[in-house]
Design a protein around this motif. Sequence first.
Motif, PDB file in Angstrom:
ATOM      1  N   PHE A   1       0.909  -1.109   0.272  1.00  0.00           N
ATOM      2  CA  PHE A   1      -0.103  -0.114   0.130  1.00  0.00           C
ATOM      3  C   PHE A   1       0.913   1.239   0.014  1.00  0.00           C
ATOM      4  N   ILE A   2       2.139   1.056   0.258  1.00  0.00           N
ATOM      5  CA  ILE A   2       2.996   2.278   0.222  1.00  0.00           C
ATOM      6  C   ILE A   2       3.126   2.575  -1.264  1.00  0.00           C
ATOM      7  N   ILE A   3       3.231   1.879  -2.112  1.00  0.00           N
ATOM      8  CA  ILE A   3       3.328   2.044  -3.448  1.00  0.00           C
ATOM      9  C   ILE A   3       2.085   2.798  -4.224  1.00  0.00           C
ATOM     10  N   HIS A   4       1.061   2.498  -3.466  1.00  0.00           N
ATOM     11  CA  HIS A   4      -0.448   3.262  -3.942  1.00  0.00           C
ATOM     12  C   HIS A   4      -0.298   4.650  -3.526  1.00  0.00           C
ATOM     13  N   GLY A   5       0.334   5.206  -2.420  1.00  0.00           N
ATOM     14  CA  GLY A   5       0.452   6.634  -2.099  1.00  0.00           C
ATOM     15  C   GLY A   5      -0.856   6.795  -1.333  1.00  0.00           C
ATOM     16  N   LEU A   6      -1.416   5.786  -0.535  1.00  0.00           N
ATOM     17  CA  LEU A   6      -2.661   6.128   0.060  1.00  0.00           C
ATOM     18  C   LEU A   6      -2.254   6.820   1.675  1.00  0.00           C
ATOM     19  N   LYS A   7      -3.298   6.785   2.284  1.00  0.00           N
ATOM     20  CA  LYS A   7      -3.187   7.466   3.719  1.00  0.00           C
ATOM     21  C   LYS A   7      -3.129   6.015   4.726  1.00  0.00           C
ATOM     22  N   LEU A   8      -1.894   5.443   4.558  1.00  0.00           N
ATOM     23  CA  LEU A   8      -1.632   4.231   5.245  1.00  0.00           C
ATOM     24  C   LEU A   8      -1.343   4.391   6.820  1.00  0.00           C
ATOM     25  N   ILE A   9      -1.953   3.529   7.536  1.00  0.00           N
ATOM     26  CA  ILE A   9      -1.596   3.697   9.208  1.00  0.00           C
ATOM     27  C   ILE A   9      -1.197   2.218   9.412  1.00  0.00           C
ATOM     28  N   THR A  10      -0.062   2.014   9.887  1.00  0.00           N
ATOM     29  CA  THR A  10       0.402   0.754  10.280  1.00  0.00           C
ATOM     30  C   THR A  10       0.044   0.385  11.829  1.00  0.00           C
ATOM     31  N   PHE A  11      -0.129  -0.789  11.951  1.00  0.00           N
ATOM     32  CA  PHE A  11      -0.699  -1.316  13.476  1.00  0.00           C
ATOM     33  C   PHE A  11       0.318  -0.649  14.424  1.00  0.00           C
TER      34      PHE A  11
END
Length: 599
Positions: free
Chosen positions: A164-174
């Motif tokens: 999901f890093i590659i998608h450039g999203l608002k990524l929240i990791t656990f």
Amino acid sequence: MGIRGFLSYIERDTGAFMVKHELASTPIIIDAQNFIGWLSQNPKLNKAFGGNYSLFFLECDKFAIRMQECSIRPIIIFDGRIDLETNKLEKIRAQRSERRVQSVINSSPGSNDCPNPIFLREIFAKCCRNYNFKIIQNDHKADNEIAALARDLDCPVLSSDSDFIIHGLKLITFNSMQMVPTEAKGRKSIACRILDIDKLLGMFHLNRCHLPLLLILLGDDYGGFQCFEKLCVIPRSRGNYMSFQKKLDAASRWLQRETFESAVRKIRSTVDEEKRDNITKLLGYYSTKIPVEACLLKNIVDKTDHLFLVRSKRDNVLPQWFVTASRQYWLPPWALRIALKHEFLFVPQVEKKEEPCSLLAALDILRGFAAVILSHDYPTISMTEKGGKCAEIIVQVREEEEIKDMIMHFYQEKGASVPNLKEIPDLPIKIRQEFLNKVLDLSRNELSVVDSLPRKIQLFVCAILYWRKRCKVSYDHIDALVSMLVIAGGKSLWPELKEHDCLIGRRRLEDLCNVSVSADKYDKRVVNSYSELQIVYLLTTYFNRLLQCPYEEPDAIRLYNGLFLHNVTISEEWIETLHSAKSVYDIIIDITKLIHDIN
């Protein structure tokens, strides 16, 4: 597969690449399988003994409560099992052969490096249904469509999958979430950090168009080390973190020297033709994105009463109720795979290497399940080996340390009694229940025992009766299971129990669950036998759902505790320690006698 080491690199310095955020009053997309994997790292889950599902349910329940308290609206998305790429099945088999079989057969007490207990997905889904969270099962790996949906809803994605890093999203990791809500001005929120992809790229003088190229250079799926070693210069070093950082530096420097077109041309020149096609597809996706109107998940989120396949060529022939049940994760992901691919993939559990694969204990149930699904194409399909062959499915099983394909053949004859898939919702409950009982090979005496027990555990007991006839099951196994059902079930299942006796029983159960089992006391044969029971019960549960629940949807698996079952089974005269809890003791003795006395 993402970029191995990328998230670890980012999380080593969260302040550099991740911004603080208070999560509240928003939808959030949760990568279900990734979340389950993270939650299952709790050592008290006792993976080496087959799981502690009551504990796992409590952890899921805590999470769900926190989501509700902060007005967060989770959308739970499971990956499916229909492959978009022709080489995907071979890749899955190779990965599971290499990475999972060893953990299946080399488990030990205290080790967390074991396969996840097979009911974790079900427990998580059940908890989410209790809170009316949206649950969606995609047909295939859902990353691209999760990304399309997250962009459309402008909401974060909760996952520790570096894809999901590659998608450039608002990524929240656990690891970036503080799971205890905070309150300010009457509003509760969860403190977390969201990846700032532009800050990360800016540090390496790159922009978003470079993201898919980084995936190709540093990832595992599209070119990986083959591309990297031919195009990027990096000094050899030790240590995963430094090694990855230097790889990232080298890849970034190379991309800075190239135009997008020249980078693509050079990358394609380093790989074989098949990978070139995959690279072209990947770059095509990132240049155009998936239009959200064509996104399967968007259709499901917006139109839960009208689900339809967008990827399968057989959309128009599968019954709508069956597709809907699969999409809502009421049926497992391999139900559609059996229908469309005629394949059933390996299910890893803790097993003893010298013993047969646990799935073999449940083959008759799998045959019945598959026969009902295939009846849509073969209306005269039979459960017997009479008549002419009409179909076959590939079933993956373990043979010692390897995964092998086994062919399950199906035949057809006039007057066959397999219910037709399309007609199941309209069949009387008696016919559906009789067919399930027939597949489970339950006698009249066994059915009379089932009918005498609380409805919420009847299906579980059906599975136990099937299992005891096909596996190496002793009286001690039955005593342990009945003890678990009575003590863990308590007054909610057995109203006649006295409160004081329930308290004594729970203390005895907790005592056995807190015993540390040494390697020499770890009985792999006992664990293996309960793995057979779990796959039997899992397939029985899904078969019951496929037949529209002729038995009440069970809740018994929440009571399951593998460490307790192991310790009771290997102990001597454990039931006698319950004499002081008379009402508990009496029910256990009565039920075990009923089962032991079945002819």
